[in-house]
Design a protein around this motif. Structure first.
Motif, PDB file in Angstrom:
ATOM      1  N   ILE A 149      39.534  32.260  38.612  1.00  0.00           N
ATOM      2  CA  ILE A 149      38.261  31.561  38.829  1.00  0.00           C
ATOM      3  C   ILE A 149      37.578  32.091  40.083  1.00  0.00           C
ATOM      4  CG2 ILE A 149      37.250  29.328  39.436  1.00  0.00           C
ATOM      5  CD1 ILE A 149      37.947  29.550  36.486  1.00  0.00           C
ATOM      6  N   ARG A 150      38.344  32.304  41.136  1.00  0.00           N
ATOM      7  CA  ARG A 150      37.766  32.808  42.389  1.00  0.00           C
ATOM      8  C   ARG A 150      37.188  34.211  42.194  1.00  0.00           C
ATOM      9  NH1 ARG A 150      37.310  31.714  47.638  1.00  0.00           N
ATOM     10  NH2 ARG A 150      38.230  29.657  47.308  1.00  0.00           N
ATOM     11  N   LEU A 151      37.898  35.057  41.461  1.00  0.00           N
ATOM     12  CA  LEU A 151      37.388  36.405  41.203  1.00  0.00           C
ATOM     13  C   LEU A 151      36.094  36.361  40.395  1.00  0.00           C
ATOM     14  CD1 LEU A 151      40.689  38.316  40.303  1.00  0.00           C
ATOM     15  CD2 LEU A 151      39.249  38.691  42.317  1.00  0.00           C
ATOM     16  N   VAL A 171      37.502  25.554  41.833  1.00  0.00           N
ATOM     17  CA  VAL A 171      36.051  25.408  41.706  1.00  0.00           C
ATOM     18  C   VAL A 171      35.509  24.550  42.846  1.00  0.00           C
ATOM     19  CG1 VAL A 171      34.232  24.314  40.338  1.00  0.00           C
ATOM     20  CG2 VAL A 171      35.901  25.791  39.222  1.00  0.00           C
ATOM     21  N   LEU A 172      36.195  23.469  43.151  1.00  0.00           N
ATOM     22  CA  LEU A 172      35.745  22.574  44.225  1.00  0.00           C
ATOM     23  C   LEU A 172      35.769  23.277  45.580  1.00  0.00           C
ATOM     24  CD1 LEU A 172      37.562  19.305  43.083  1.00  0.00           C
ATOM     25  CD2 LEU A 172      35.136  19.872  42.841  1.00  0.00           C
ATOM     26  N   LYS A 173      36.796  24.098  45.815  1.00  0.00           N
ATOM     27  CA  LYS A 173      36.863  24.855  47.071  1.00  0.00           C
ATOM     28  C   LYS A 173      35.709  25.854  47.162  1.00  0.00           C
ATOM     29  CE  LYS A 173      41.937  24.781  47.275  1.00  0.00           C
ATOM     30  NZ  LYS A 173      43.151  25.647  47.220  1.00  0.00           N
ATOM     31  N   ILE A 174      35.475  26.564  46.069  1.00  0.00           N
ATOM     32  CA  ILE A 174      34.435  27.597  46.059  1.00  0.00           C
ATOM     33  C   ILE A 174      33.053  26.978  46.241  1.00  0.00           C
ATOM     34  CG2 ILE A 174      33.329  29.337  44.596  1.00  0.00           C
ATOM     35  CD1 ILE A 174      36.145  29.822  43.370  1.00  0.00           C
ATOM     36  N   LYS A 205      32.315  24.436  47.992  1.00  0.00           N
ATOM     37  CA  LYS A 205      32.153  24.131  49.416  1.00  0.00           C
ATOM     38  C   LYS A 205      31.823  25.381  50.225  1.00  0.00           C
ATOM     39  CE  LYS A 205      35.224  20.105  49.433  1.00  0.00           C
ATOM     40  NZ  LYS A 205      36.514  19.554  49.925  1.00  0.00           N
ATOM     41  N   GLU A 206      32.139  26.550  49.661  1.00  0.00           N
ATOM     42  CA  GLU A 206      31.847  27.811  50.343  1.00  0.00           C
ATOM     43  C   GLU A 206      30.420  28.276  50.092  1.00  0.00           C
ATOM     44  OE1 GLU A 206      34.866  30.436  48.923  1.00  0.00           O
ATOM     45  OE2 GLU A 206      36.501  29.152  49.640  1.00  0.00           O
ATOM     46  N   GLY A 207      29.662  27.496  49.304  1.00  0.00           N
ATOM     47  CA  GLY A 207      28.248  27.782  49.132  1.00  0.00           C
ATOM     48  C   GLY A 207      27.864  28.455  47.833  1.00  0.00           C
TER      49      GLY A 207
END
Length: 333
Positions: free
Chosen positions: A245-247, A267-270, A272-274
């Motif tokens: 998902i991050r990639l 997804v929730l972490k990403i 928050k990264e904008g």
């Protein structure tokens, strides 16, 4: 054991068809076990089992399995055959003597108490009593149409205030799961359907957590990075699905998650990264993390369609995104 053989013993019959049937049985067992099998009979026809035992002992074959092809434990079994060796136990190697020579014998039980024999006899008798069969619908389109009509009615009964598009999405999820009770568990955030449709109209890519989800989506831009995620997963100490998902979220995409709760957490972490994420469809099942992470997604403010609780599965996620795609293609939402 090289000094072993199997002797099948039947009651015996002078009728040729009986012997033919028994030869087929003996051949089948010999081919399966790759052990010499000798067909014999207790009376009426040759070869008699007594003669075969004598012949085998003369050749040094002294481990003999007696496969008793009798239905019940009558006198032929108990007295004529097993009694000749002083044996009264089944499924156990026993040392005995025969014609003054040592022999190791093993007796199988007669067949009547076998569930397979009971079932075989039942099916043969069953043919005499034909059962009235239900008529089945075979046309796949009619099956789907009837099923969806039934589900829509049930969903409308539960949610009489709900709009047609929401009803359709919930009905598709129910159809995919076969469980009407999940209708109460599906959360659709405000504007999620509109945002999903408008995003799809732009030709946006769809990112999935697992290949099973990708395989079912009817869209020409579906991405999955699971095969490329191992290195990042080790580096960040996260699951491969989370790394995939991050990639994939280097740019805005609709995210469809049907299997992995950790993908939802990523997804929730990403977010928050904008990184902007127009829509998340999340239906991962599970008893660890799944319930909590789906609730966190609902609270996050990201437009989403979520199957709450422990329920879930890839087919449900696929059914929801495909319904949005159908809305785009059929009448633009």
């Amino acid at each position: 054991m090289n000094n072993s053989a199997i002797i099948i013993i039947t009651h015996g019959s002078r009728r040729n068809t009986f012997v033919e049937d028994m030869i087929n049985l003996a051949t089948y067992i010999e081919e399966k076990l790759e052990v010499p099998v000798f067909l014999s009979h207790n009376e009426y026809t040759e070869p008699n089992w007594r003669n075969i035992v004598s012949e085998l002992l003369s050749k040094g074959i002294n481990h003999i399995v007696f496969a008793l092809a009798f239905l019940g434990r009558g006198n032929h079994v108990a007295k004529d055959i097993m009694g000749s060796f002083g044996v009264n136990e089944f499924y156990k190697w026993v040392k005995s003597t025969y014609e003054g020579k040592e022999i190791n014998v093993y007796f199988t039980k007669p067949l009547a108490d076998s569930n397979l024999v009971k079932l075989a006899l039942f099916y043969r008798v069953f043919t005499a009593f034909p059962q009235q069969e239900n008529e089945y619908i075979e046309d796949p389109e009619e099956i789907e149409e009837r099923t969806m009509k039934f589900i829509r009615e049930k969903v409308r009964e539960r949610f009489p205030y709900m709009g047609g598009r929401e009803i359709e999405i919930i009905a598709r999820a129910v159809y995919a799961s076969g469980n009407i009770d999940i209708a109460d568990k599906i959360y659709i955030s405000q504007d999620a359907i509109d945002i999903g449709i408008e995003s799809l109209k732009t030709g946006i890519s769809i990112l999935t957590d697992v290949k099973m989800v990708s395989a079912g989506i009817r869209w020409n831009k579906v991405e999955n990075y699971l095969d490329k995620a191992s290195e990042l997963a080790k580096e960040m100490r996260i699951t491969r699905t989370a790394a995939g998902i991050r990639l994939g979220l280097s740019s805005p995409k609709i995210v469809v998650i049907g299997n992995a709760p950790t993908a939802v957490a990523e997804v929730l972490k990403i977010r928050k990264e904008g990184i902007e994420i127009p829509l998340v469809i999340a239906t991962p099942p599970g008893f660890t993390n799944a319930v909590e992470v789906k609730e966190d997604l609902i609270k996050s403010g990201i437009p989403c369609i979520v199957l709450r609780g422990t329920y879930g599965g890839s087919s449900i996620a696929v059914s929801i995104i495909n319904e949005l795609i159908r809305m785009v293609r059929s009448h633009g939402g």
